[in-house]
Design a protein around this motif. Structure first.
Motif, PDB file in Angstrom:
ATOM      1  N   MET A   1      54.928  52.368  20.780  1.00  0.00           N
ATOM      2  CA  MET A   1      54.525  53.276  19.711  1.00  0.00           C
ATOM      3  C   MET A   1      54.063  52.502  18.460  1.00  0.00           C
ATOM      4  N   ARG A   2      54.851  51.509  18.071  1.00  0.00           N
ATOM      5  CA  ARG A   2      54.493  50.752  16.880  1.00  0.00           C
ATOM      6  C   ARG A   2      53.201  49.981  17.089  1.00  0.00           C
ATOM      7  N   THR A   3      53.010  49.457  18.309  1.00  0.00           N
ATOM      8  CA  THR A   3      51.773  48.736  18.600  1.00  0.00           C
ATOM      9  C   THR A   3      50.573  49.662  18.487  1.00  0.00           C
ATOM     10  N   THR A   4      50.696  50.868  19.019  1.00  0.00           N
ATOM     11  CA  THR A   4      49.615  51.849  18.927  1.00  0.00           C
ATOM     12  C   THR A   4      49.347  52.237  17.484  1.00  0.00           C
ATOM     13  N   ASP A   5      50.418  52.422  16.710  1.00  0.00           N
ATOM     14  CA  ASP A   5      50.252  52.758  15.287  1.00  0.00           C
ATOM     15  C   ASP A   5      49.495  51.662  14.543  1.00  0.00           C
ATOM     16  N   ARG A   6      49.871  50.418  14.799  1.00  0.00           N
ATOM     17  CA  ARG A   6      49.208  49.306  14.107  1.00  0.00           C
ATOM     18  C   ARG A   6      47.753  49.174  14.541  1.00  0.00           C
ATOM     19  N   ALA A   7      47.482  49.440  15.825  1.00  0.00           N
ATOM     20  CA  ALA A   7      46.125  49.270  16.342  1.00  0.00           C
ATOM     21  C   ALA A   7      45.179  50.367  15.865  1.00  0.00           C
ATOM     22  N   LEU A   8      45.704  51.566  15.658  1.00  0.00           N
ATOM     23  CA  LEU A   8      44.838  52.714  15.371  1.00  0.00           C
ATOM     24  C   LEU A   8      45.005  53.273  13.961  1.00  0.00           C
ATOM     25  N   ARG A   9      45.820  52.674  13.125  1.00  0.00           N
ATOM     26  CA  ARG A   9      46.113  53.280  11.826  1.00  0.00           C
ATOM     27  C   ARG A   9      44.906  53.324  10.901  1.00  0.00           C
ATOM     28  N   ASN A  10      43.911  52.464  11.143  1.00  0.00           N
ATOM     29  CA  ASN A  10      42.708  52.457  10.311  1.00  0.00           C
ATOM     30  C   ASN A  10      41.585  53.309  10.879  1.00  0.00           C
ATOM     31  N   VAL A  11      41.812  53.941  12.030  1.00  0.00           N
ATOM     32  CA  VAL A  11      40.812  54.817  12.636  1.00  0.00           C
ATOM     33  C   VAL A  11      40.872  56.177  11.948  1.00  0.00           C
ATOM     34  N   ARG A  12      39.711  56.689  11.561  1.00  0.00           N
ATOM     35  CA  ARG A  12      39.666  57.930  10.789  1.00  0.00           C
ATOM     36  C   ARG A  12      40.243  59.101  11.579  1.00  0.00           C
ATOM     37  N   GLN A  13      39.926  59.201  12.869  1.00  0.00           N
ATOM     38  CA  GLN A  13      40.439  60.300  13.691  1.00  0.00           C
ATOM     39  C   GLN A  13      41.964  60.227  13.818  1.00  0.00           C
ATOM     40  N   PHE A  14      42.497  59.007  13.873  1.00  0.00           N
ATOM     41  CA  PHE A  14      43.942  58.831  13.979  1.00  0.00           C
ATOM     42  C   PHE A  14      44.632  59.288  12.701  1.00  0.00           C
ATOM     43  N   ARG A  15      44.045  58.953  11.549  1.00  0.00           N
ATOM     44  CA  ARG A  15      44.610  59.410  10.273  1.00  0.00           C
ATOM     45  C   ARG A  15      44.506  60.928  10.140  1.00  0.00           C
ATOM     46  N   SER A  16      43.416  61.499  10.622  1.00  0.00           N
ATOM     47  CA  SER A  16      43.268  62.957  10.579  1.00  0.00           C
ATOM     48  C   SER A  16      44.317  63.639  11.445  1.00  0.00           C
ATOM     49  N   LEU A  17      44.615  63.032  12.594  1.00  0.00           N
ATOM     50  CA  LEU A  17      45.650  63.591  13.466  1.00  0.00           C
ATOM     51  C   LEU A  17      47.012  63.548  12.795  1.00  0.00           C
ATOM     52  N   GLN A  18      47.323  62.449  12.107  1.00  0.00           N
ATOM     53  CA  GLN A  18      48.594  62.356  11.402  1.00  0.00           C
ATOM     54  C   GLN A  18      48.679  63.401  10.287  1.00  0.00           C
ATOM     55  N   GLN A  19      47.581  63.622   9.599  1.00  0.00           N
ATOM     56  CA  GLN A  19      47.555  64.640   8.549  1.00  0.00           C
ATOM     57  C   GLN A  19      47.736  66.033   9.141  1.00  0.00           C
ATOM     58  N   LEU A  20      47.146  66.280  10.311  1.00  0.00           N
ATOM     59  CA  LEU A  20      47.305  67.577  10.959  1.00  0.00           C
ATOM     60  C   LEU A  20      48.742  67.787  11.409  1.00  0.00           C
ATOM     61  N   LEU A  21      49.403  66.740  11.861  1.00  0.00           N
ATOM     62  CA  LEU A  21      50.815  66.848  12.243  1.00  0.00           C
ATOM     63  C   LEU A  21      51.679  67.206  11.039  1.00  0.00           C
ATOM     64  N   GLU A  22      51.393  66.606   9.885  1.00  0.00           N
ATOM     65  CA  GLU A  22      52.139  66.944   8.670  1.00  0.00           C
ATOM     66  C   GLU A  22      51.841  68.372   8.242  1.00  0.00           C
ATOM     67  N   ARG A  23      50.596  68.787   8.372  1.00  0.00           N
ATOM     68  CA  ARG A  23      50.216  70.139   7.979  1.00  0.00           C
ATOM     69  C   ARG A  23      50.897  71.178   8.855  1.00  0.00           C
ATOM     70  N   ALA A  24      51.065  70.853  10.137  1.00  0.00           N
ATOM     71  CA  ALA A  24      51.723  71.776  11.064  1.00  0.00           C
ATOM     72  C   ALA A  24      53.238  71.645  11.029  1.00  0.00           C
ATOM     73  N   ASP A  25      53.765  70.671  10.247  1.00  0.00           N
ATOM     74  CA  ASP A  25      55.205  70.422  10.146  1.00  0.00           C
ATOM     75  C   ASP A  25      55.794  70.088  11.510  1.00  0.00           C
ATOM     76  N   VAL A  26      55.112  69.220  12.240  1.00  0.00           N
ATOM     77  CA  VAL A  26      55.587  68.743  13.536  1.00  0.00           C
ATOM     78  C   VAL A  26      56.166  67.348  13.341  1.00  0.00           C
ATOM     79  N   PRO A  27      57.442  67.133  13.652  1.00  0.00           N
ATOM     80  CA  PRO A  27      58.081  65.828  13.380  1.00  0.00           C
ATOM     81  C   PRO A  27      57.717  64.780  14.424  1.00  0.00           C
ATOM     82  N   LEU A  28      56.431  64.466  14.536  1.00  0.00           N
ATOM     83  CA  LEU A  28      55.959  63.456  15.473  1.00  0.00           C
ATOM     84  C   LEU A  28      54.984  62.531  14.752  1.00  0.00           C
ATOM     85  N   ARG A  29      54.918  61.296  15.225  1.00  0.00           N
ATOM     86  CA  ARG A  29      53.888  60.396  14.754  1.00  0.00           C
ATOM     87  C   ARG A  29      52.619  60.605  15.574  1.00  0.00           C
ATOM     88  N   ALA A  30      51.505  60.159  15.009  1.00  0.00           N
ATOM     89  CA  ALA A  30      50.238  60.368  15.702  1.00  0.00           C
ATOM     90  C   ALA A  30      50.214  59.670  17.049  1.00  0.00           C
TER      91      ALA A  30
END
Length: 259
Positions: A1-30
């Motif tokens: 999980m941490r490796t995936t986070d580090r590899a994709l954290r600068n990808v715009r779609q990945f950041r948008s997914l994390q923002q959508l998870l926060e907006r939906a109040d889902v306790p998961l990382r992207a």
């Protein structure tokens, strides 16, 4: 999980997914949600493969399986945003009443946390937590507006920020903005009711070909076999899906109003 986070954290779609998870109040990382999507896609594809479905249908099941978690996430985010929008006028009136009673702006937000309902109470509680950790309240509210994704609340925060900088009555501002937001919501509901027939027609036109294809396949599989098992038939299906997608986008633009 941490490796995936580090590899994709600068990808715009990945950041948008994390923002959508926060907006939906889902306790998961992207990264966790991406793995859930991959698991659902693999599961759907395996079910159709075991059932002996054609390769094109199996590929469609693979794509659909990956899209199902994203669909439910988007539905949850939209539902939560709608709940927040419905609460917004009453929240502004509560803030105005607290300010008129002589309380500070921070105390007014605390009253919303104590007396408000979800999801607004939880979001404002997060604002209070951020301010207790040293973050300026204007920055915390701006972060909340970006996290929630409500255009009306973004408008409110911009107005409050300007009013706090130049001075004036915040209580009067909240009363005025609450009435404006309520009128915007009433206008939006009226437009939605007027376009209901167009949206229903779009749903029927888009879903009818798939419904008919499913029924005919169940009633007479031999009749539909050339469509599934020949190259020309598969090309026709791909072209049909593309044209249906283009038509659905056009119908959506016709039946959607953004004020």
């Amino acid at each position: 999980m941490r490796t995936t986070d580090r590899a994709l954290r600068n990808v715009r779609q990945f950041r948008s997914l994390q923002q959508l998870l926060e907006r939906a109040d889902v306790p998961l990382r992207a990264a966790e949600f991406v793995y859930i999507q991959l698991g659902c896609a693999f599961l759907f594809a395996m079910l159709f493969l075991v059932a002996g479905a054609p390769s094109l249908v199996t590929l469609g099941a693979l794509v659909a399986g990956g899209a199902v978690p994203r669909f439910f996430l988007g539905f949850r985010a939209r539902k939560r945003l709608q709940s927040f929008e419905n609460q917004l006028p009453d929240l502004l009136i509560t803030l105005a009443a607290s300010l008129k009673a002589g309380h500070s702006f921070r105390q007014g937000i605390q009253s919303v946390v104590e007396e408000g309902a979800e999801p607004a109470a939880k979001e404002f509680k997060r604002v209070m937590t951020e301010t207790q950790l040293g973050k300026p309240i204007d920055d915390a509210l701006a972060h909340m507006a970006k996290r929630v994704g409500s255009p009306n609340f973004t408008f409110v925060i911009n107005a409050v920020t300007i009013q706090r900088q130049i001075g004036g009555s915040l209580a009067g501002l909240f009363d005025m903005v609450a009435e404006t937001v309520r009128q915007r919501q009433q206008f939006g509901r009226k437009v939605k009711s007027l376009t209901a027939m167009g949206r229903m027609s779009a749903y029927v036109l888009v879903g009818l070909p798939f419904f008919i294809a499913t029924i005919v396949t169940l009633l007479n599989p031999t009749y539909m076999a050339p469509l599934y098992h020949t190259g020309l038939g598969q090309e026709l299906m791909i072209g049909s899906v593309i044209m249906i997608g283009i038509g659905s986008l056009m119908l959506k633009r016709i039946a959607t109003f953004r004020g």
